[in-house]
Design a protein around this motif. Structure first.
Motif, PDB file in Angstrom:
ATOM      1  N   VAL A   1     -10.934  23.587  12.689  1.00  0.00           N
ATOM      2  CA  VAL A   1     -10.109  22.711  13.512  1.00  0.00           C
ATOM      3  C   VAL A   1      -9.777  21.473  12.692  1.00  0.00           C
ATOM      4  CG1 VAL A   1      -9.983  21.327  15.616  1.00  0.00           C
ATOM      5  CG2 VAL A   1     -11.136  23.558  15.643  1.00  0.00           C
TER       6      VAL A   1
ATOM      7  N   ALA B   1     -15.285  22.200  19.957  1.00  0.00           N
ATOM      8  CA  ALA B   1     -15.094  23.069  18.793  1.00  0.00           C
ATOM      9  C   ALA B   1     -16.271  22.941  17.836  1.00  0.00           C
ATOM     10  CB  ALA B   1     -13.788  22.713  18.093  1.00  0.00           C
TER      11      ALA B   1
ATOM     12  N   ARG C   1     -10.337  26.629  21.404  1.00  0.00           N
ATOM     13  CA  ARG C   1     -11.578  27.406  21.541  1.00  0.00           C
ATOM     14  C   ARG C   1     -11.479  28.704  20.749  1.00  0.00           C
ATOM     15  NH1 ARG C   1     -14.953  26.062  25.922  1.00  0.00           N
ATOM     16  NH2 ARG C   1     -16.419  27.497  24.893  1.00  0.00           N
TER      17      ARG C   1
END
Length: 349
Positions: free
Chosen positions: A101, A125, A96
């Motif tokens: 990512v 995400a 988070r």
């Protein structure tokens, strides 16, 4: 946007922002990579090399790089003949707040084979506005999380058909290095992850930082996503009664100028019947099929011999070096001489 650079201005909040008296700041600060065992080591190392090193001496702040997994207290098995393990630094809660990512590579598990907590972390995400990027077979993880639905994508050419079957609403392109669809970026096999990562840095931080990292890694600062993967086409195994050994004969006679009519006569068929059966067996036309294998043989000769482009063109059945160059670039993505410089065995000895 498929396999092309996206203008940073097209992405809300992207690109460096100049504040008075301070260095440019950017939203791309925290980068998390999610690992699932067995961990594919090269792709993991790519992320570490690009995002996980302190590069103060290069003139910019290091990323907040987080290695995340569902159970960080457990060593993770690496994908290797000699067993060794990798220890993650963070749990999935640390994902988070990341601006990027990465779903690292691991052997595909099937649509229902991934931990639900990992899929939830990836979805969250993305919902929070992060860029989500996959390396190689990590695309299957994005597909299982639902992020490839109605999007273009890519993965290692060996897995492209499997990915298309598992995520039928995606549009898998097996012939590119990476696909940039804005908030979701997928990359092809192995070193294509480097290209995709540098592309994202260039898109979000600018060309200068991407070039500095590439120079440090001694890699090209930019290879366009549309450059084709170097796919090894299999030589034909012709056990088909329909074509009666024709495919193997064509490979043995590449220099011969074939036509649909001459090939049809060789197997005692009408041109219409021959065209239908050839397409059923190979999925393409005789003209396209023979040119694919002429290019394949040209690649072998470029790698293993010092023959000139003109000699190779004559040997594989192209009318001239110009025709060879045209077909070679179309199928491989590089001019013949550039391909020889990269892969020629005589130049590497």
């Amino acid at each position: 946007m498929t396999a092309q650079q996206q203008n940073p201005a097209q992405r809300s909040g992207s690109g460096p922002v100049q504040r008075a008296g301070l260095k440019p700041v950017t939203p791309l600060k925290r980068v998390s990579i999610i690992l699932i065992e067995p961990v594919s080591v090269f792709e993991f190392a790519v992320a570490v090399e690009i995002f996980g090193l302190d590069r103060h001496e290069e003139g910019y702040e290091p990323f907040d790089f987080r290695i995340c997994t569902e159970h960080p207290e457990r060593p993770m098995v690496a994908k290797a003949v000699t067993p060794f393990s990798i220890n993650a630094t963070h749990g999935l809660d640390a994902v988070r707040g990341s601006q990027l990512v990465i779903a690292s590579a691991t052997p595909p598990r099937g649509e229902n084979g991934y931990p639900p907590a990992v899929l939830d972390a990836i979805r969250q995400a993305h919902d929070d506005g992060a860029i989500v990027m996959s390396f190689c077979s990590g695309a299957f993880l994005l597909g299982a999380a639902g992020l490839l639905d109605d999007r273009p994508s890519t993965t290692h050419w060996m897995y492209s058909d499997d990915l298309q079957r598992e995520v039928p609403t995606t549009r898998v392109d097996p012939d590119v290095l990476y696909v940039d669809d804005g908030s979701v970026v997928t990359s092809a096999g192995t070193s294509a992850g480097i290209d995709a990562a540098l592309h994202v840095i260039r898109r979000e931080l600018g060309q200068e930082i991407a070039t500095r990292i590439a120079r440090r890694m001694v890699v090209p600062p930019h290879r366009d996503g549309g450059q084709q993967q170097f796919v090894d086409l299999p030589l034909p195994i012709d056990d088909s009664e329909a074509l009666g050994g024709l495919l193997a004969w064509m490979v043995d006679n590449l220099a011969t100028q074939h036509s649909a009519g001459s090939l049809a006569r060789r197997v005692n068929m009408s041109e219409r019947t021959f065209a239908r059966k050839f397409a059923a067996e190979t999925g393409t036309t005789p003209h396209k099929w023979i040119n694919q294998h002429r290019v394949l043989e040209a690649r072998r000769l470029l790698e293993e011999t010092d023959q000139t482009i003109e000699q190779i063109a004559d040997r594989v059945g192209f009318n001239s070096s110009v025709v060879l160059r045209d077909h070679f670039r179309r199928h491989v993505g590089l001019p013949p001489l550039d391909y020889r410089r990269r892969f020629g065995q005589l130049q590497q000895t």
